[in-house]
Design a protein around this motif. Structure first.
Motif, PDB file in Angstrom:
ATOM      1  N   PRO A 130       0.741  -1.258   0.206  1.00  0.00           N
ATOM      2  CA  PRO A 130       0.189  -0.021   0.035  1.00  0.00           C
ATOM      3  C   PRO A 130       0.653   1.061   0.185  1.00  0.00           C
ATOM      4  CG  PRO A 130      -0.929  -1.654   1.486  1.00  0.00           C
ATOM      5  CD  PRO A 130       0.321  -2.020   1.098  1.00  0.00           C
ATOM      6  N   PHE A 131       1.832   1.212   0.699  1.00  0.00           N
ATOM      7  CA  PHE A 131       2.707   2.545   0.750  1.00  0.00           C
ATOM      8  C   PHE A 131       3.436   2.742  -0.700  1.00  0.00           C
ATOM      9  CE2 PHE A 131       7.092   4.322   1.003  1.00  0.00           C
ATOM     10  CZ  PHE A 131       7.050   5.297   1.554  1.00  0.00           C
ATOM     11  N   TRP A 132       3.775   1.801  -1.403  1.00  0.00           N
ATOM     12  CA  TRP A 132       4.374   2.014  -2.748  1.00  0.00           C
ATOM     13  C   TRP A 132       3.318   2.352  -3.777  1.00  0.00           C
ATOM     14  CZ3 TRP A 132       9.008   3.257  -1.893  1.00  0.00           C
ATOM     15  CH2 TRP A 132      10.063   2.459  -1.075  1.00  0.00           C
ATOM     16  N   THR A 133       2.176   1.814  -3.786  1.00  0.00           N
ATOM     17  CA  THR A 133       0.811   2.297  -4.335  1.00  0.00           C
ATOM     18  C   THR A 133       0.600   3.709  -4.116  1.00  0.00           C
ATOM     19  OG1 THR A 133       0.073  -0.120  -4.447  1.00  0.00           O
ATOM     20  CG2 THR A 133      -1.415   1.527  -5.043  1.00  0.00           C
ATOM     21  N   THR A 134       0.462   3.902  -2.980  1.00  0.00           N
ATOM     22  CA  THR A 134       0.181   5.520  -2.509  1.00  0.00           C
ATOM     23  C   THR A 134       1.301   6.226  -3.151  1.00  0.00           C
ATOM     24  OG1 THR A 134      -0.703   4.416  -0.401  1.00  0.00           O
ATOM     25  CG2 THR A 134      -0.667   7.039  -0.633  1.00  0.00           C
ATOM     26  N   LEU A 135       2.485   5.972  -3.011  1.00  0.00           N
ATOM     27  CA  LEU A 135       3.614   6.988  -3.268  1.00  0.00           C
ATOM     28  C   LEU A 135       3.539   7.224  -4.956  1.00  0.00           C
ATOM     29  CD1 LEU A 135       6.079   8.395  -2.726  1.00  0.00           C
ATOM     30  CD2 LEU A 135       7.480   6.160  -3.159  1.00  0.00           C
ATOM     31  N   TRP A 136       3.559   6.142  -5.722  1.00  0.00           N
ATOM     32  CA  TRP A 136       3.506   6.514  -7.106  1.00  0.00           C
ATOM     33  C   TRP A 136       2.162   7.190  -7.474  1.00  0.00           C
ATOM     34  CZ3 TRP A 136      -0.449   4.972 -10.393  1.00  0.00           C
ATOM     35  CH2 TRP A 136      -1.085   3.670 -10.188  1.00  0.00           C
ATOM     36  N   LEU A 137       1.022   6.786  -6.829  1.00  0.00           N
ATOM     37  CA  LEU A 137      -0.371   7.448  -7.273  1.00  0.00           C
ATOM     38  C   LEU A 137      -0.318   9.111  -7.012  1.00  0.00           C
ATOM     39  CD1 LEU A 137      -3.455   7.330  -8.102  1.00  0.00           C
ATOM     40  CD2 LEU A 137      -3.684   6.563  -5.825  1.00  0.00           C
ATOM     41  N   ALA A 138       0.190   9.118  -5.544  1.00  0.00           N
ATOM     42  CA  ALA A 138       0.365  10.639  -5.449  1.00  0.00           C
ATOM     43  C   ALA A 138       1.329  11.465  -6.198  1.00  0.00           C
ATOM     44  CB  ALA A 138       0.604  10.799  -3.943  1.00  0.00           C
ATOM     45  N   ALA A 194      -0.362  15.558  -0.732  1.00  0.00           N
ATOM     46  CA  ALA A 194      -0.973  15.111   0.647  1.00  0.00           C
ATOM     47  C   ALA A 194      -2.492  14.894   0.464  1.00  0.00           C
ATOM     48  CB  ALA A 194      -0.835  16.323   1.568  1.00  0.00           C
ATOM     49  N   VAL A 195      -3.056  15.522  -0.612  1.00  0.00           N
ATOM     50  CA  VAL A 195      -4.602  15.409  -0.795  1.00  0.00           C
ATOM     51  C   VAL A 195      -4.801  14.110  -1.488  1.00  0.00           C
ATOM     52  CG1 VAL A 195      -6.196  16.227  -2.203  1.00  0.00           C
ATOM     53  CG2 VAL A 195      -5.078  17.889  -0.909  1.00  0.00           C
ATOM     54  N   SER A 196      -3.854  13.672  -2.358  1.00  0.00           N
ATOM     55  CA  SER A 196      -3.963  12.454  -2.940  1.00  0.00           C
ATOM     56  C   SER A 196      -3.781  11.362  -1.942  1.00  0.00           C
ATOM     57  CB  SER A 196      -2.895  12.142  -4.180  1.00  0.00           C
ATOM     58  OG  SER A 196      -2.990  11.034  -4.787  1.00  0.00           O
ATOM     59  N   VAL A 197      -2.811  11.427  -1.086  1.00  0.00           N
ATOM     60  CA  VAL A 197      -2.548  10.164  -0.071  1.00  0.00           C
ATOM     61  C   VAL A 197      -3.844  10.221   0.570  1.00  0.00           C
ATOM     62  CG1 VAL A 197      -1.349   9.811   1.965  1.00  0.00           C
ATOM     63  CG2 VAL A 197      -0.162  10.922   0.113  1.00  0.00           C
ATOM     64  N   ALA A 198      -4.568  11.168   0.878  1.00  0.00           N
ATOM     65  CA  ALA A 198      -5.461  11.205   1.785  1.00  0.00           C
ATOM     66  C   ALA A 198      -6.726  10.552   1.262  1.00  0.00           C
ATOM     67  CB  ALA A 198      -5.988  12.594   2.750  1.00  0.00           C
ATOM     68  N   GLY A 217     -10.914   2.217  -8.006  1.00  0.00           N
ATOM     69  CA  GLY A 217      -9.573   1.249  -8.208  1.00  0.00           C
ATOM     70  C   GLY A 217     -10.289  -0.208  -8.241  1.00  0.00           C
ATOM     71  N   GLY A 218     -11.653  -0.387  -7.686  1.00  0.00           N
ATOM     72  CA  GLY A 218     -12.221  -1.590  -7.975  1.00  0.00           C
ATOM     73  C   GLY A 218     -11.710  -2.527  -6.802  1.00  0.00           C
ATOM     74  N   GLY A 219     -11.153  -2.045  -6.064  1.00  0.00           N
ATOM     75  CA  GLY A 219     -10.486  -3.367  -5.185  1.00  0.00           C
ATOM     76  C   GLY A 219      -9.216  -3.808  -5.555  1.00  0.00           C
ATOM     77  N   ARG A 220      -8.570  -3.317  -6.577  1.00  0.00           N
ATOM     78  CA  ARG A 220      -7.410  -3.785  -7.009  1.00  0.00           C
ATOM     79  C   ARG A 220      -6.137  -3.047  -6.739  1.00  0.00           C
ATOM     80  NH1 ARG A 220      -9.398  -4.860 -13.740  1.00  0.00           N
ATOM     81  NH2 ARG A 220     -11.396  -5.952 -13.033  1.00  0.00           N
ATOM     82  N   PHE A 221      -6.374  -1.913  -6.204  1.00  0.00           N
ATOM     83  CA  PHE A 221      -5.319  -1.140  -5.779  1.00  0.00           C
ATOM     84  C   PHE A 221      -5.747  -0.638  -4.201  1.00  0.00           C
ATOM     85  CE2 PHE A 221      -5.664  -0.068 -10.270  1.00  0.00           C
ATOM     86  CZ  PHE A 221      -4.362  -0.299 -10.766  1.00  0.00           C
ATOM     87  N   VAL A 222      -4.689  -1.020  -3.175  1.00  0.00           N
ATOM     88  CA  VAL A 222      -4.897  -0.704  -1.852  1.00  0.00           C
ATOM     89  C   VAL A 222      -3.624   0.348  -1.683  1.00  0.00           C
ATOM     90  CG1 VAL A 222      -4.650  -1.775   0.173  1.00  0.00           C
ATOM     91  CG2 VAL A 222      -5.459  -3.164  -1.584  1.00  0.00           C
ATOM     92  N   THR A 223      -4.110   1.525  -0.817  1.00  0.00           N
ATOM     93  CA  THR A 223      -3.221   2.600  -0.528  1.00  0.00           C
ATOM     94  C   THR A 223      -3.226   2.444   1.081  1.00  0.00           C
ATOM     95  OG1 THR A 223      -5.037   4.073  -0.341  1.00  0.00           O
ATOM     96  CG2 THR A 223      -4.168   4.141  -2.192  1.00  0.00           C
ATOM     97  N   VAL A 224      -2.211   3.218   1.609  1.00  0.00           N
ATOM     98  CA  VAL A 224      -2.340   3.266   2.777  1.00  0.00           C
ATOM     99  C   VAL A 224      -3.396   3.756   3.654  1.00  0.00           C
ATOM    100  CG1 VAL A 224       0.205   3.440   3.234  1.00  0.00           C
ATOM    101  CG2 VAL A 224      -1.241   5.663   2.840  1.00  0.00           C
ATOM    102  N   THR A 225      -4.279   4.636   3.112  1.00  0.00           N
ATOM    103  CA  THR A 225      -5.713   5.053   3.357  1.00  0.00           C
ATOM    104  C   THR A 225      -6.514   4.079   3.568  1.00  0.00           C
ATOM    105  OG1 THR A 225      -5.205   7.243   2.775  1.00  0.00           O
ATOM    106  CG2 THR A 225      -7.329   6.955   3.218  1.00  0.00           C
ATOM    107  N   THR A 226      -6.878   3.513   2.454  1.00  0.00           N
ATOM    108  CA  THR A 226      -7.756   2.019   2.551  1.00  0.00           C
ATOM    109  C   THR A 226      -7.282   1.093   3.306  1.00  0.00           C
ATOM    110  OG1 THR A 226      -6.673   1.211   0.559  1.00  0.00           O
ATOM    111  CG2 THR A 226      -8.659   2.803  -0.073  1.00  0.00           C
ATOM    112  N   GLN A 267       0.868   6.560   6.589  1.00  0.00           N
ATOM    113  CA  GLN A 267      -0.034   7.479   5.845  1.00  0.00           C
ATOM    114  C   GLN A 267       0.463   8.880   6.412  1.00  0.00           C
ATOM    115  OE1 GLN A 267      -3.926   7.439   7.027  1.00  0.00           O
ATOM    116  NE2 GLN A 267      -4.877   8.481   5.140  1.00  0.00           N
ATOM    117  N   ILE A 268       0.925   8.964   7.574  1.00  0.00           N
ATOM    118  CA  ILE A 268       1.396  10.380   7.954  1.00  0.00           C
ATOM    119  C   ILE A 268       2.749  10.817   7.245  1.00  0.00           C
ATOM    120  CG2 ILE A 268       2.206  11.626   9.967  1.00  0.00           C
ATOM    121  CD1 ILE A 268       0.119  10.132  11.588  1.00  0.00           C
ATOM    122  N   ALA A 269       3.736   9.445   7.254  1.00  0.00           N
ATOM    123  CA  ALA A 269       5.008   9.826   6.698  1.00  0.00           C
ATOM    124  C   ALA A 269       4.923  10.480   5.242  1.00  0.00           C
ATOM    125  CB  ALA A 269       5.873   8.706   6.639  1.00  0.00           C
TER     126      ALA A 269
END
Length: 532
Positions: free
Chosen positions: A335-343, A463-467, A476-485, A506-508
């Motif tokens: 989830p961390f790496w997914t959130t990183l590239w997405l944001a 930060a907005v994208s991370v949240a 995402g249809g359940g195929r992408f998991v971020t630190v928020t979800t 998620q804070i970091a």
């Protein structure tokens, strides 16, 4: 000129354009009268609406009150400057992570109850309902604290203008107290300018799902959580009911805005004319209100840190019996790496779109860009999902990025528009007089001078994208998991250590973004006084 205007409008059209037919497809089922009858007869409906109204209205009133009291008592002054320096750190804590940390703090088995247990010699958690209460009071408290930081950030931007500062000096020099100067001069001017931010706070409280799952009531939940469950139900009847309830959220927003507008009109009609009397300062009992706001933010992060390394921590122990890094070593970093590239992709795509929009776009349409911030998110997310289904793009990376852009772009415009308007236009006039084209002048003069606010804007978009929670779930249809979800999903389980690790991740991410933006701005402007 027309070509540049079209170029500026193209990214906005690509982000907002597909949403319009999606809203039609998503909300059309709600036009059936039988759907509304089923909604009114649903047993969960009245209590869900009550909890939503209590949490959203109470949190908005408390957030506005705390921000107003702090500004009235401490602007201008050293406390206000210290508050401004701490705001970026507090704002970088995402809503879901803040809710998790507050849960660890105020739950019946939380740290505050453990602290009280030391003096009362409790051996088991008290039978209190301090979180997930039926009236959503704990949710209102969390929203009020979190949104008060946002309103203070908005106030800091407005109060940074020279005209406001001069008026405060003039009022104090005439013998009026700080409180009188605010009441007679500043607030009547500032309140109309704060309408949009306050609407954004109220709309977020109406449609918040991640914080409501963590801190809100369970059965029935808040209306936003109920709508989310109905919209994701495979039964078309429940999906139609969710569409109807989404329209109810819009109606509640409109009704409350009209009521607030009416109250403001009455207040202005009955406002007495200043009589010239000087009165001593009041409200001194609230001078230290900023201290619990600071401490709450720091305590939330501290709770997450403690639980992430706690090995055994039973009630009523105030501190863990043992600490270990096992939870971090066994953590799922996907989830961390997914959130990183997405944001990174979302904020990176929005920055050039924001720059060309502010330079050549029709500025009278800025209010339309802010609509995602002042409209409940659930109808918009449902519209996005309907469009993606018709385009057969649901569950793809493209759909996920596009779903985030709808919220990242307005926040980035809101962050950069102030510095952009304050830019000295004579520099661009000189560049054009020297033969520079509009593009060359922006690339060589204007945008390099705005490098520091541009980096801050990029960090805000990140930060907005991370949240983002709902867009990730739907698009995402359940195929992408971020630190928020992942954090919200883990909040329903019993492993607090794993939950704390994901919340800290998620804070970091936003903290790292703001830190890198500040470091880059300092490094690039180290030898350029005007860029510091």
């Amino acid at each position: 000129m027309l070509a540049r205007t079209l170029l500026a409008a193209l990214p906005v059209l690509l982000i907002f354009g597909p949403l319009l037919p999606g809203l039609y497809w998503a909300l059309t089922p709600a036009l059936d009268t039988s759907v509304w009858q089923a909604l009114w007869l649903d047993a969960q409906w009245p209590q869900a609406l009550r909890a939503t109204l209590i949490s959203s209205v109470l949190s908005t009133v408390l957030a506005c009150g705390m921000a107003a009291v702090l500004a009235t008592l401490h602007y201008p002054g050293p406390v206000w400057l210290a508050l401004q320096r701490r705001l970026p750190l507090l704002l970088s804590v995402p809503h879901a992570a803040f809710a998790v940390g507050l849960f660890f703090l105020i739950a019946p088995s939380g740290w505050l109850a453990r602290l009280v247990a030391q003096g009362l010699h409790w051996t088991s958690p008290p039978d209190w309902v301090t979180v997930q209460d039926p009236y959503a009071l704990s949710l209102a408290l969390a929203l009020a604290i979190k949104e008060s930081w946002f309103l203070l950030w908005v106030l800091a931007a407005v109060l940074g203008e020279q005209a406001v500062s001069r008026q405060m000096v003039m009022g104090r020099s005439l013998g009026y107290s700080r409180t009188q100067t605010w009441a007679l001069i500043l607030w009547p001017q500032l309140l109309p300018r704060l309408v949009w931010p306050v609407m954004a706070v109220f709309a977020y409280g109406l449609s918040v799902v991640d914080m409501a799952i963590i801190l809100g009531p369970g059965t029935p939940p808040t209306l936003a959580v109920l709508v989310w469950r109905w919209l994701t139900d495979p039964d078309p009847a429940f999906q139609a009911r969710g569409s109807a309830a989404s329209m109810v959220l819009l109606a509640v927003l409109l009704g409350c805005v009209l009521a607030a507008r009416g109250l403001w009109w009455l207040a202005m009609r009955q406002r007495p004319y200043p009589n010239g009397q000087r009165k001593p300062a009041t409200g001194l009992a609230w001078r230290h209100l900023h201290t619990p706001l600071y401490l709450t933010g720091y305590a939330v992060v501290a709770m997450l840190l403690l639980w992430s390394v706690a090995q055994a921590w039973f009630f009523p122990a105030l501190w863990p019996d043992a600490v270990s890094l096992a939870s971090w070593q066994q953590a799922d970093w996907t989830p961390f790496w997914t959130t990183l590239w997405l944001a990174l992709v979302a904020s990176g795509l929005c920055l050039p779109a924001v720059l060309v929009w502010l330079e050549w776009g029709p500025q009278r349409l800025n209010a339309l860009l802010y609509l995602p911030l002042i409209v409940p998110a659930l109808p918009l997310v449902a519209g996005q999902y309907a469009s993606l289904l018709h385009l057969h793009l649901d569950g793809t990376a493209v759909a996920l990025v596009w779903s985030h852009l709808l919220w990242v772009l307005p926040y980035m415009v809101l962050t950069l528009i102030g510095p952009y308007r304050a830019f000295d236009g004579r520099l661009m006039t000189s560049a054009r007089a020297l033969g520079y084209s509009p593009w060359h002048a922006c690339l060589s003069v204007k945008w390099p001078c705005l490098l520091r606010p541009m980096l801050a804007t990029l960090a805000v978009g990140f930060a907005v994208s991370v949240a983002q929670y709902l867009p990730t779930l739907f698009a995402g249809g359940g195929r992408f998991v971020t630190v928020t979800t992942e954090a919200v999903a883990l909040s329903a389980g019993g492993n607090r250590r794993v939950l704390a690790v994901q919340a800290l991740l998620q804070i970091a991410l936003p903290m790292a973004a703001f830190g890198l933006a500040a470091a880059a701005a300092y490094g690039l402007g180290r030898h350029r006084k005007g860029l510091r």
